[in-house]
Design a protein around this motif. Structure first.
Motif, PDB file in Angstrom:
ATOM      1  N   GLU A 182       0.858  -1.177   0.000  1.00  0.00           N
ATOM      2  CA  GLU A 182       0.000   0.000   0.000  1.00  0.00           C
ATOM      3  C   GLU A 182       0.899   1.234   0.000  1.00  0.00           C
ATOM      4  N   LEU A 183       0.596   2.158  -0.894  1.00  0.00           N
ATOM      5  CA  LEU A 183       1.312   3.433  -0.944  1.00  0.00           C
ATOM      6  C   LEU A 183       0.391   4.500  -0.388  1.00  0.00           C
ATOM      7  N   ASP A 184       0.878   5.221   0.609  1.00  0.00           N
ATOM      8  CA  ASP A 184       0.118   6.312   1.225  1.00  0.00           C
ATOM      9  C   ASP A 184       0.821   7.614   0.867  1.00  0.00           C
ATOM     10  N   ILE A 185       0.096   8.500   0.193  1.00  0.00           N
ATOM     11  CA  ILE A 185       0.655   9.794  -0.210  1.00  0.00           C
ATOM     12  C   ILE A 185      -0.115  10.889   0.517  1.00  0.00           C
ATOM     13  N   ALA A 186       0.595  11.721   1.285  1.00  0.00           N
ATOM     14  CA  ALA A 186      -0.031  12.831   2.003  1.00  0.00           C
ATOM     15  C   ALA A 186      -0.516  13.872   0.992  1.00  0.00           C
ATOM     16  N   PHE A 187      -1.743  14.358   1.169  1.00  0.00           N
ATOM     17  CA  PHE A 187      -2.353  15.299   0.221  1.00  0.00           C
ATOM     18  C   PHE A 187      -1.556  16.596   0.115  1.00  0.00           C
ATOM     19  N   TRP A 188      -1.225  17.216   1.238  1.00  0.00           N
ATOM     20  CA  TRP A 188      -0.601  18.542   1.207  1.00  0.00           C
ATOM     21  C   TRP A 188       0.905  18.485   1.048  1.00  0.00           C
ATOM     22  N   THR A 189       1.566  17.515   1.655  1.00  0.00           N
ATOM     23  CA  THR A 189       3.036  17.482   1.612  1.00  0.00           C
ATOM     24  C   THR A 189       3.585  16.587   0.520  1.00  0.00           C
ATOM     25  N   GLY A 190       2.794  15.618   0.067  1.00  0.00           N
ATOM     26  CA  GLY A 190       3.270  14.686  -0.944  1.00  0.00           C
ATOM     27  C   GLY A 190       4.167  13.596  -0.381  1.00  0.00           C
ATOM     28  N   LYS A 191       4.316  13.536   0.944  1.00  0.00           N
ATOM     29  CA  LYS A 191       5.161  12.524   1.572  1.00  0.00           C
ATOM     30  C   LYS A 191       4.611  11.135   1.252  1.00  0.00           C
ATOM     31  N   GLN A 192       5.523  10.222   0.904  1.00  0.00           N
ATOM     32  CA  GLN A 192       5.134   8.877   0.502  1.00  0.00           C
ATOM     33  C   GLN A 192       5.604   7.859   1.530  1.00  0.00           C
ATOM     34  N   ILE A 193       4.710   6.928   1.869  1.00  0.00           N
ATOM     35  CA  ILE A 193       5.041   5.822   2.758  1.00  0.00           C
ATOM     36  C   ILE A 193       4.519   4.552   2.098  1.00  0.00           C
ATOM     37  N   ILE A 194       5.376   3.530   2.023  1.00  0.00           N
ATOM     38  CA  ILE A 194       4.965   2.236   1.488  1.00  0.00           C
ATOM     39  C   ILE A 194       4.847   1.265   2.650  1.00  0.00           C
ATOM     40  N   TYR A 195       3.752   0.513   2.628  1.00  0.00           N
ATOM     41  CA  TYR A 195       3.535  -0.541   3.622  1.00  0.00           C
ATOM     42  C   TYR A 195       3.580  -1.888   2.910  1.00  0.00           C
ATOM     43  N   LYS A 196       4.348  -2.821   3.477  1.00  0.00           N
ATOM     44  CA  LYS A 196       4.379  -4.194   2.973  1.00  0.00           C
ATOM     45  C   LYS A 196       3.701  -5.046   4.029  1.00  0.00           C
ATOM     46  N   ASP A 197       2.584  -5.633   3.678  1.00  0.00           N
ATOM     47  CA  ASP A 197       1.803  -6.441   4.621  1.00  0.00           C
ATOM     48  C   ASP A 197       1.531  -5.666   5.914  1.00  0.00           C
ATOM     49  N   ASN A 198       1.084  -4.420   5.754  1.00  0.00           N
ATOM     50  CA  ASN A 198       0.697  -3.519   6.854  1.00  0.00           C
ATOM     51  C   ASN A 198       1.847  -3.081   7.747  1.00  0.00           C
ATOM     52  N   VAL A 199       3.089  -3.246   7.310  1.00  0.00           N
ATOM     53  CA  VAL A 199       4.260  -2.789   8.053  1.00  0.00           C
ATOM     54  C   VAL A 199       4.983  -1.755   7.192  1.00  0.00           C
ATOM     55  N   ALA A 200       5.261  -0.586   7.764  1.00  0.00           N
ATOM     56  CA  ALA A 200       5.923   0.483   7.012  1.00  0.00           C
ATOM     57  C   ALA A 200       7.305   0.028   6.558  1.00  0.00           C
ATOM     58  N   VAL A 201       7.624   0.320   5.301  1.00  0.00           N
ATOM     59  CA  VAL A 201       8.919  -0.016   4.716  1.00  0.00           C
ATOM     60  C   VAL A 201       9.874   1.137   4.977  1.00  0.00           C
ATOM     61  N   GLU A 202      11.085   0.794   5.390  1.00  0.00           N
ATOM     62  CA  GLU A 202      12.103   1.805   5.672  1.00  0.00           C
ATOM     63  C   GLU A 202      12.516   2.495   4.371  1.00  0.00           C
ATOM     64  N   ARG A 203      12.892   3.752   4.497  1.00  0.00           N
ATOM     65  CA  ARG A 203      13.358   4.517   3.340  1.00  0.00           C
ATOM     66  C   ARG A 203      14.784   4.969   3.584  1.00  0.00           C
ATOM     67  N   SER A 204      15.639   4.765   2.603  1.00  0.00           N
ATOM     68  CA  SER A 204      17.050   5.110   2.724  1.00  0.00           C
ATOM     69  C   SER A 204      17.250   6.615   2.589  1.00  0.00           C
ATOM     70  N   THR A 205      18.383   7.088   3.093  1.00  0.00           N
ATOM     71  CA  THR A 205      18.726   8.512   2.945  1.00  0.00           C
ATOM     72  C   THR A 205      19.682   8.730   1.782  1.00  0.00           C
ATOM     73  N   GLU A 206      20.067   7.660   1.086  1.00  0.00           N
ATOM     74  CA  GLU A 206      20.989   7.798  -0.043  1.00  0.00           C
ATOM     75  C   GLU A 206      20.300   8.507  -1.208  1.00  0.00           C
ATOM     76  N   LYS A 207      21.072   8.851  -2.218  1.00  0.00           N
ATOM     77  CA  LYS A 207      20.546   9.572  -3.371  1.00  0.00           C
ATOM     78  C   LYS A 207      19.356   8.826  -3.986  1.00  0.00           C
ATOM     79  N   GLY A 208      18.274   9.538  -4.226  1.00  0.00           N
ATOM     80  CA  GLY A 208      17.066   8.953  -4.778  1.00  0.00           C
ATOM     81  C   GLY A 208      16.116   8.434  -3.720  1.00  0.00           C
ATOM     82  N   LYS A 209      16.573   8.356  -2.479  1.00  0.00           N
ATOM     83  CA  LYS A 209      15.775   7.899  -1.330  1.00  0.00           C
ATOM     84  C   LYS A 209      14.934   6.659  -1.641  1.00  0.00           C
ATOM     85  N   PRO A 210      15.597   5.550  -1.970  1.00  0.00           N
ATOM     86  CA  PRO A 210      14.822   4.348  -2.289  1.00  0.00           C
ATOM     87  C   PRO A 210      14.152   3.752  -1.052  1.00  0.00           C
TER      88      PRO A 210
END
Length: 158
Positions: A16-44
């Protein structure tokens, strides 16, 4: 705005991808658990697979849509179905205020209408109802622009 999807590399998992309406912040959930996001270039997103290895998924823009595509090992995966050409026209229509001399005010009102239309076209309503609502948003955006412009004009030139 939440979007559910699957990935071929993870056939047993639901995402599930959750995108905040005003900020555009993206969070991906895998089986209802938030997936970590890297701080490296491109923020994978760092998605763990069943072997404990990490798969890097890069969120890349998919204009005119605000829902990105995921790039994993140079393969693009659409999270949502691409907009048809006439849907893209409906989405962009409120933003055309900028081209009639809208400036910052037209850009702001048009951008809000643009985002709202994308959300409308992604909901589960019937197609004709979605399209009528999107046209209504465009008309409302123009009406709000002309109303606010008239108020500002009369305030500046009494």
């Amino acid at each position: 705005m939440k979007h559910q999807f699957t990935l071929p590399a993870f056939p047993e998992s639901n995402f599930e991808l959750d995108i905040a309406f005003w900020t555009g912040k993206q969070i991906i959930y895998k089986d209802n658990v938030a997936v970590e996001r890297s701080t490296e270039k491109g923020k994978p997103f760092l998605i763990p697979d069943s072997n404990g290895e990490i798969v890097k998924a890069y969120a890349k823009p998919a204009y005119p849509d605000i829902v990105p595509v995921l790039v994993i090992d140079n393969n693009k995966y659409n999270i949502v179905e691409k907009l048809k050409w006439y849907e893209a026209v409906l989405v962009i229509l409120p933003f055309s205020i900028v081209f009639i001399g809208g400036g910052a005010l037209g850009g702001l009102i048009g951008a809000v209408g643009y985002i709202y239309n994308i959300q409308l076209l992604r909901n589960d309503d019937g197609k004709s109802l979605k399209y009528l609502k999107a046209i209504g948003v465009a008309i409302a955006a123009f009406a709000v622009y002309f109303l606010v412009s008239a108020v500002i004009w009369t305030w500046i030139n009494p």
